[in-house]
Design an enzyme around this catalytic site. Structure first.
Site, PDB file in Angstrom:
ATOM      1  N   HIS A   1     -46.940  42.181  72.238  1.00  0.00           N
ATOM      2  CA  HIS A   1     -46.688  43.525  71.737  1.00  0.00           C
ATOM      3  C   HIS A   1     -47.282  44.540  72.707  1.00  0.00           C
ATOM      4  O   HIS A   1     -47.956  44.189  73.682  1.00  0.00           O
ATOM      5  CB  HIS A   1     -47.253  43.703  70.332  1.00  0.00           C
ATOM      6  CG  HIS A   1     -46.439  43.033  69.267  1.00  0.00           C
ATOM      7  ND1 HIS A   1     -45.146  43.423  68.977  1.00  0.00           N
ATOM      8  CD2 HIS A   1     -46.716  41.985  68.452  1.00  0.00           C
ATOM      9  CE1 HIS A   1     -44.666  42.654  68.003  1.00  0.00           C
ATOM     10  NE2 HIS A   1     -45.603  41.772  67.673  1.00  0.00           N
TER      11      HIS A   1
ATOM     12  N   ASP B   1     -44.074  49.968  74.817  1.00  0.00           N
ATOM     13  CA  ASP B   1     -42.767  49.843  74.162  1.00  0.00           C
ATOM     14  C   ASP B   1     -41.809  50.959  74.574  1.00  0.00           C
ATOM     15  O   ASP B   1     -40.659  50.698  74.943  1.00  0.00           O
ATOM     16  CB  ASP B   1     -42.937  49.870  72.645  1.00  0.00           C
ATOM     17  CG  ASP B   1     -43.284  48.508  72.075  1.00  0.00           C
ATOM     18  OD1 ASP B   1     -43.618  47.618  72.861  1.00  0.00           O
ATOM     19  OD2 ASP B   1     -43.228  48.340  70.852  1.00  0.00           O
TER      20      ASP B   1
END
Length: 383
Positions: A131, A161
């Site tokens: 992540h 991200d």
């Protein structure tokens, strides 16, 4: 729902394989700037609150059962008519499902095939889960958010991200599209968040090479070490962001604090930083955030209030620029960047999965009998 637009990407057709996070942000950016984006959802997709999920704005949705050969064929027929495909699966998954780059580029040689992953398509960690925090950690970026004696900050998934991933993929796709239109040849864009975050740290690597940066968090001029680049608490428990790096801006800030530069220790000597920080911190605690905002408003002191996410849309500068419009009952960021001749726009609300299946098939050139056969057989599902 029509998502046609006159933005700078008007006429560009995009197939987006439904996913989470960074890849949908890429699709949103392309849609905001005029591309026609078709999101391919899987059967059973019914996300809660889908109608207000602004990250999915401006698309139409078609629901296809890719486990059936006819469903895979329907997808590839859409890809034949697309300029761009976006997928965010782990390496090898698209190939296993039957729509990897080899299949798609064989059917559409000019296609720009965008692949969004955390670790990239190759490398020893490429098939591992991860992540945003992990990609920041491995590139050194997370250490830049650390203060001495404290663990690194834990920001939401903005840096890896969205900046290192979604934005980088959008940039790569537009570059690939320019090349495809010039040469007739498409290609694969391997957008790895870990690569994108590494790129974002180029300035720090440059300053390291010049001897202007130390690899010790909280000791540099713009990582919270310097007294003129930090956030200070106000009397009401809120904060002001202080960033007058240049001496002439610093002088304005000091004057607005009721001090004189000539009476202060030399700010360029790091040995004086703790003393200056303590002095500034004490002064900022004497007034509220609103009071300090008024003191610095309209000046070049580079001092601004630290706003919350819910406060930001109401700030007068953001209101004047229309930075946070309200669309489909959601306050959200406007398309960026801005174009004077071909402005972008929010093309429509997030679609419910499969809401546009029939119209997508017809609008993208599948014969009506084929479209009806696919829908009646449940291969393509209309919600």
């Amino acid at each position: 729902m029509s998502t046609a637009s006159e933005g700078p990407l008007a006429g560009v057709r995009v197939v987006e394989m439904a996913g989470l996070g960074a890849a949908p942000y890429t699709a949103m950016l392309l849609s905001d700037l005029g591309a026609e984006v078709i999101r391919v959802d899987r059967p059973g997709a019914r996300p809660a609150g889908a109608g207000k999920y602004a990250l999915s704005r401006g698309r139409r949705s078609i629901m296809i059962d890719l486990k059936r050969p006819e469903g895979l064929d329907a997808l590839v027929r859409l890809v034949e008519r697309a300029d761009v495909l976006i997928e965010g699966f782990r390496p090898g998954v698209a190939e296993r499902l039957g729509f990897g780059p080899d299949v798609c580029l064989r059917r559409n040689p000019g296609l720009v095939y965008g692949r969004m992953t955390g670790w990239g398509q190759t490398g020893p960690m490429s098939r591992m889960a991860g992540h945003d925090l992990n990609y920041q950690a491995l590139t050194g970026a997370l250490s830049l958010l650390k203060r001495p004696g404290s663990p690194p900050a834990t920001p939401p998934g903005l840096i890896a991200d969205f900046a290192g991933g979604g934005l980088m993929l959008a940039f790569g796709l537009v570059c690939g599209l320019l090349n495809s239109r010039a040469t007739g040849q498409g290609q694969v864009v391997d957008a790895a968040m870990v690569d994108g975050v590494a790129s974002l740290t180029t300035l720090v690597h440059s300053m390291l090479a010049q001897g202007r940066w130390t690899d010790r968090p909280g000791t540099n001029f713009c990582d919270g070490g310097a007294p003129y680049y930090d956030s200070y608490e106000t009397s009401d428990g809120r904060y002001m962001a202080v960033a007058p790096i240049e001496p002439h801006f610093y002088a304005i800030m000091v004057e607005r604090l009721g001090l004189r530069v000539e009476d202060l220790p030399n700010r360029d000597d790091p040995a004086n930083w703790p003393r200056l920080k303590g002095l500034f911190a004490g002064i900022f605690r004497t007034r509220t955030r609103a009071e300090w905002t008024e003191v610095f408003d309209g000046t070049d002191a580079c001092v601004t209030p630290v706003l919350s996410i819910t406060e930001a849309p109401g700030h007068r500068h953001n209101e004047a620029r229309g930075t946070y419009p309200r669309a489909f009952d959601v306050t959200q960021p406007a398309p960026a960047p801005r174009f004077d001749r071909t402005p972008g726009r929010i093309a429509g609300p997030p679609p419910l999965p499969g809401a546009d299946s029939r119209s997508v098939l017809l609008d993208w050139g599948l014969p009506a009998p084929d479209a009806e056969r696919l829908i009646s057989a449940g291969i393509v599902q209309q919600s």
